[in-house]
Design an enzyme around this catalytic site. Sequence first.
Site, PDB file in Angstrom:
ATOM      1  N   GLY A   1       0.838  -1.200   0.000  1.00 55.10           N
ATOM      2  CA  GLY A   1       0.000   0.000   0.000  1.00 55.10           C
ATOM      3  C   GLY A   1       0.869   1.244   0.000  1.00 55.10           C
ATOM      4  O   GLY A   1       2.065   1.175  -0.272  1.00 55.10           O
ATOM      5  N   ASN A   2       0.268   2.376   0.281  1.00 55.19           N
ATOM      6  CA  ASN A   2       1.026   3.625   0.394  1.00 55.19           C
ATOM      7  C   ASN A   2       0.340   4.511   1.420  1.00 55.19           C
ATOM      8  O   ASN A   2      -0.742   4.182   1.905  1.00 55.19           O
ATOM      9  CB  ASN A   2       1.138   4.320  -0.970  1.00 55.19           C
ATOM     10  CG  ASN A   2      -0.224   4.610  -1.550  1.00 55.19           C
ATOM     11  OD1 ASN A   2      -0.954   5.455  -1.045  1.00 55.19           O
ATOM     12  ND2 ASN A   2      -0.592   3.893  -2.604  1.00 55.19           N
ATOM     13  N   SER A   3       0.979   5.652   1.762  1.00 56.61           N
ATOM     14  CA  SER A   3       0.458   6.440   2.879  1.00 56.61           C
ATOM     15  C   SER A   3      -0.498   7.556   2.440  1.00 56.61           C
ATOM     16  O   SER A   3      -0.661   8.547   3.149  1.00 56.61           O
ATOM     17  CB  SER A   3       1.610   7.007   3.704  1.00 56.61           C
ATOM     18  OG  SER A   3       2.488   7.670   2.839  1.00 56.61           O
ATOM     19  N   SER A   4      -1.160   7.395   1.308  1.00 55.81           N
ATOM     20  CA  SER A   4      -2.170   8.390   0.910  1.00 55.81           C
ATOM     21  C   SER A   4      -3.259   8.443   1.979  1.00 55.81           C
ATOM     22  O   SER A   4      -3.754   7.409   2.429  1.00 55.81           O
ATOM     23  CB  SER A   4      -2.776   7.982  -0.436  1.00 55.81           C
ATOM     24  OG  SER A   4      -3.962   8.704  -0.652  1.00 55.81           O
TER      25      SER A   4
ATOM     26  N   ALA B   1      -4.435   7.158  -4.921  1.00 54.27           N
ATOM     27  CA  ALA B   1      -3.052   6.708  -5.138  1.00 54.27           C
ATOM     28  C   ALA B   1      -3.117   5.189  -5.291  1.00 54.27           C
ATOM     29  O   ALA B   1      -2.949   4.434  -4.329  1.00 54.27           O
ATOM     30  CB  ALA B   1      -2.178   7.114  -3.959  1.00 54.27           C
TER      31      ALA B   1
END
Length: 395
Positions: free
Chosen positions: A204-207, A272
């Site tokens: 995942g990502n930190s959006s 994102a």
Amino acid sequence: MRIIIGISGGIAAYKIPFLIRLLKKSGAEVKCILTPSAVDFISPIVVSALSNEPVGIDFWNKETGEWNNHVAYGEWADLLVIAPATANTIAKMATGACDNLLLATYLSMRNKTLVVPAMDLDMYKHPSFLRNIEQLTKDGVTILPASEGELASGLFGQGRMEEPEIILTKIQEILKTKTPLLGKTVLITAGPTHEAIDPVRFIGNSSSGKMGFALAETAIALGAKVVLISGPTNCTLTHDALEIIHVTTADEMLAEVKAKWEACSMGIFSAAVADYKPATVSDTKIKKVDDVLHIELVKNPDIVSWASNNKKENQLTIGFALETNNEKENALEKLKKKNMNIIILNSLNEKGAGFEKDTNKITIFDSKGDTKIFDLKHKKSVAIDIFDYIIEYSK
Ligand code: C5P
């Protein structure tokens, strides 16, 4: 619209600059009156600069010696909005007390008054407050109830002043003003996607989803219906004009976009989306055995490209580009490659812009070859700039 915002002394006064800005953007004329205690919570200079009008506080302007005419205020305004309305101001309004300029203006109002309360949860439930609200309702005042959430005291409950976008929608509802996105449905993707590796792990990502949720709030305030398709996020939003669909993966997000796209006038793709996902998802938790673990990744579908390649003549696709180098070139290439109408570049090189932040600094490029650079702003103000641009582009 001619609006007087009456500000009484509560912490929520910090939200009023956003309300003034939203009102001015929607074409309203705005004047502000502060109660004497509101001055401790918000600077009259900020209020005056944003409204582009002198601010009323006392019956007398001590500097000029002029009388602040409450009767003229009451005749001028289409609507008096008291926000934040404290328990004290509400109690005085209910009894007809008149010991400051705001209360005198309330008593002089020819048109309607909207009260937007803000206070701690126990005050909000107190029988005397409830009695006063009942009295104001009987007197013909419209109340926009406080929402639930974390309060300035740290307690959690009902008492938060409604967000500026919601207040604007209420004002427009009361005054039945024209809204540029009325009759349109806006699709927005937001947040990250999580691509499972095994039952407990994901890529995942930190959006944070903040930009997408701010866009949704603004679209609603401008009259649109919104379909918000969001990956995992802590952001929340409820509104009659909002359909919110929670998804986890890029495949799920694409499936929802495919289901909703035909009915939409435009899609703003702020999610994102993870570029890759694991080729296979392990049914059981992967054990820590070898020193090196290889996970094969395969490309995720490109959601905005699907929408762009399936758009009718009257549909717009708007995307974001988050770049660390060759920003302009990369953004322009993406605009073309993904067949989008507009691309919004936010650079990670800019202090205060990007993931998890409340602020953003954007540059917009469009398919007609136009470009506009914006200052660093709160994501809610950025959302207004984006819709201004889209509305101008589609003229
Ligand atoms: O290619 P890149 O991820 O930089 O493109 C960013 C834009 O494309 C954003 O608007 C994002 O929401 C969208 N996008 C998408 N589906 C993907 C990847 C990106 O819709 N799989």
